[in-house]
Design a protein around this motif. Structure first.
Motif, PDB file in Angstrom:
ATOM      1  N   ILE A 183       0.833  -1.204   0.000  1.00 41.00           N
ATOM      2  CA  ILE A 183       0.000   0.000   0.000  1.00 41.00           C
ATOM      3  C   ILE A 183       0.866   1.252   0.000  1.00 41.00           C
ATOM      4  O   ILE A 183       2.073   1.199   0.279  1.00 41.00           O
ATOM      5  CB  ILE A 183      -0.919   0.031   1.234  1.00 41.00           C
ATOM      6  N   SER A 184       0.228   2.373  -0.294  1.00 41.31           N
ATOM      7  CA  SER A 184       0.927   3.658  -0.202  1.00 41.31           C
ATOM      8  C   SER A 184       0.683   4.306   1.160  1.00 41.31           C
ATOM      9  O   SER A 184       1.508   5.100   1.616  1.00 41.31           O
ATOM     10  CB  SER A 184       0.483   4.597  -1.324  1.00 41.31           C
ATOM     11  N   ALA A 185      -0.423   4.000   1.796  1.00 41.94           N
ATOM     12  CA  ALA A 185      -0.703   4.576   3.112  1.00 41.94           C
ATOM     13  C   ALA A 185      -1.768   3.763   3.825  1.00 41.94           C
ATOM     14  O   ALA A 185      -2.569   3.051   3.193  1.00 41.94           O
ATOM     15  CB  ALA A 185      -1.174   6.027   2.994  1.00 41.94           C
ATOM     16  N   LEU A 186      -1.749   3.864   5.149  1.00 44.14           N
ATOM     17  CA  LEU A 186      -2.761   3.207   5.982  1.00 44.14           C
ATOM     18  C   LEU A 186      -3.370   4.258   6.898  1.00 44.14           C
ATOM     19  O   LEU A 186      -2.656   5.115   7.438  1.00 44.14           O
ATOM     20  CB  LEU A 186      -2.121   2.078   6.791  1.00 44.14           C
ATOM     21  N   HIS A 187      -4.680   4.178   7.053  1.00 46.70           N
ATOM     22  CA  HIS A 187      -5.412   5.138   7.881  1.00 46.70           C
ATOM     23  C   HIS A 187      -6.042   4.410   9.071  1.00 46.70           C
ATOM     24  O   HIS A 187      -6.571   3.303   8.920  1.00 46.70           O
ATOM     25  CB  HIS A 187      -6.539   5.802   7.080  1.00 46.70           C
ATOM     26  N   TRP A 188      -5.987   5.039  10.218  1.00 45.13           N
ATOM     27  CA  TRP A 188      -6.775   4.603  11.368  1.00 45.13           C
ATOM     28  C   TRP A 188      -7.854   5.647  11.618  1.00 45.13           C
ATOM     29  O   TRP A 188      -7.569   6.851  11.713  1.00 45.13           O
ATOM     30  CB  TRP A 188      -5.902   4.444  12.608  1.00 45.13           C
ATOM     31  N   LEU A 189      -9.084   5.156  11.747  1.00 47.45           N
ATOM     32  CA  LEU A 189     -10.250   6.024  11.911  1.00 47.45           C
ATOM     33  C   LEU A 189     -10.989   5.632  13.185  1.00 47.45           C
ATOM     34  O   LEU A 189     -10.922   4.471  13.626  1.00 47.45           O
ATOM     35  CB  LEU A 189     -11.190   5.875  10.708  1.00 47.45           C
ATOM     36  N   GLN A 190     -11.694   6.583  13.761  1.00 50.86           N
ATOM     37  CA  GLN A 190     -12.489   6.335  14.955  1.00 50.86           C
ATOM     38  C   GLN A 190     -13.937   6.727  14.668  1.00 50.86           C
ATOM     39  O   GLN A 190     -14.204   7.810  14.141  1.00 50.86           O
ATOM     40  CB  GLN A 190     -11.949   7.169  16.115  1.00 50.86           C
ATOM     41  N   GLN A 191     -14.848   5.841  15.044  1.00 51.18           N
ATOM     42  CA  GLN A 191     -16.268   6.112  14.834  1.00 51.18           C
ATOM     43  C   GLN A 191     -17.007   5.957  16.168  1.00 51.18           C
ATOM     44  O   GLN A 191     -17.069   4.880  16.728  1.00 51.18           O
ATOM     45  CB  GLN A 191     -16.869   5.164  13.800  1.00 51.18           C
ATOM     46  N   HIS A 192     -17.559   7.072  16.633  1.00 51.08           N
ATOM     47  CA  HIS A 192     -18.323   7.052  17.875  1.00 51.08           C
ATOM     48  C   HIS A 192     -19.773   6.688  17.584  1.00 51.08           C
ATOM     49  O   HIS A 192     -20.254   6.836  16.444  1.00 51.08           O
ATOM     50  CB  HIS A 192     -18.246   8.407  18.558  1.00 51.08           C
TER      51      HIS A 192
END
Lengths: 114, 109
Positions: free
Chosen positions: B29-38
């Protein structure tokens, strides 16, 4: 404070109705996305737009269409709503770049089709 | 198409515990994202990384490109950390994200 705003948090529509979900971003982003989120399936891409009037199908475009007449606004259209389109819909935007860019999400629209 | 897997799917811990959430993917991959969902639905971007490690407050994200694996750590966890944490990857030359199914974290006071 950057923002992606979806027009409704909750919607209830009847089967067969035409439904419009609106998304507006104030960051001058080129890219805009519509996803749906279902339990156990994660976010799935419905449509993607990389410029005004430009659109690209995502993984699950069937039953949906989109419109992007202005850079800041991306609309998702359910031509004839069905119960299997009951879901959480999320809009996102990002800047076009060869470098990786952060995605910004709206607050989501929970659509129920009855 | 990249396959993204997260573990665990659900995690319950006591306040103050050290939390680790894992993400693995199948293709470089070129990038990895961490996301938060409330609860309520809105998603917030926590980290975007392509190598090494990033830290923001009590959150730390690491990525091992060779092993195609990333971890999100939370130190001194707090009930307000309760949320769904989502990993997403960006393939080379593709501005679209592929998402994991999320990890539901519950921190008990």
């Amino acid at each position: 404070d950057v923002k992606v705003t979806q027009s409704s948090r909750y919607l209830v529509k009847r089967t067969g109705e035409k439904v419009f979900l609106e998304c507006v971003q104030d960051m001058d982003h080129e890219n805009m996305f519509w996803y749906r989120q279902d339990p156990g399936l994660g976010l799935r891409l419905i449509y993607f737009s990389y410029d005004v009037k430009m659109k690209e199908k995502g993984d699950i475009p069937e039953g949906y269409s989109v419109s992007r007449e202005k850079k800041e606004r991306f609309s998702l259209i359910l031509e004839s709503a069905s119960t299997n389109q009951t879901s959480m819909y999320l809009c996102a935007s990002s800047a076009a770049s060869r470098l990786n860019t952060e995605a910004f999400f709206g607050q989501g629209t929970r659509l129920t089709v009855v | 198409k990249n396959e993204v897997e997260q573990s665990p799917q659900n995690l319950t811990a006591q306040e103050g515990e050290f939390i680790t959430i894992n993400c693995s993917y199948s293709v470089g991959i070129s990038a990895l994202h961490w996301l938060q969902q409330h609860p309520g639905g809105g998603i917030v971007s926590l980290f975007m990384l392509s190598s090494g490690k990033k830290k923001h407050g009590r959150l730390i994200a690491t990525i091992n490109i060779q092993e195609k694996h990333s971890s999100l750590h939370i130190t001194a966890s707090h009930p307000r950390d309760s949320a769904v944490y989502i990993c997403a990857v960006e393939d080379f030359g593709n501005e679209k994200l592929t998402f994991g199914t999320g990890t539901r974290l519950t921190i008990i006071p």
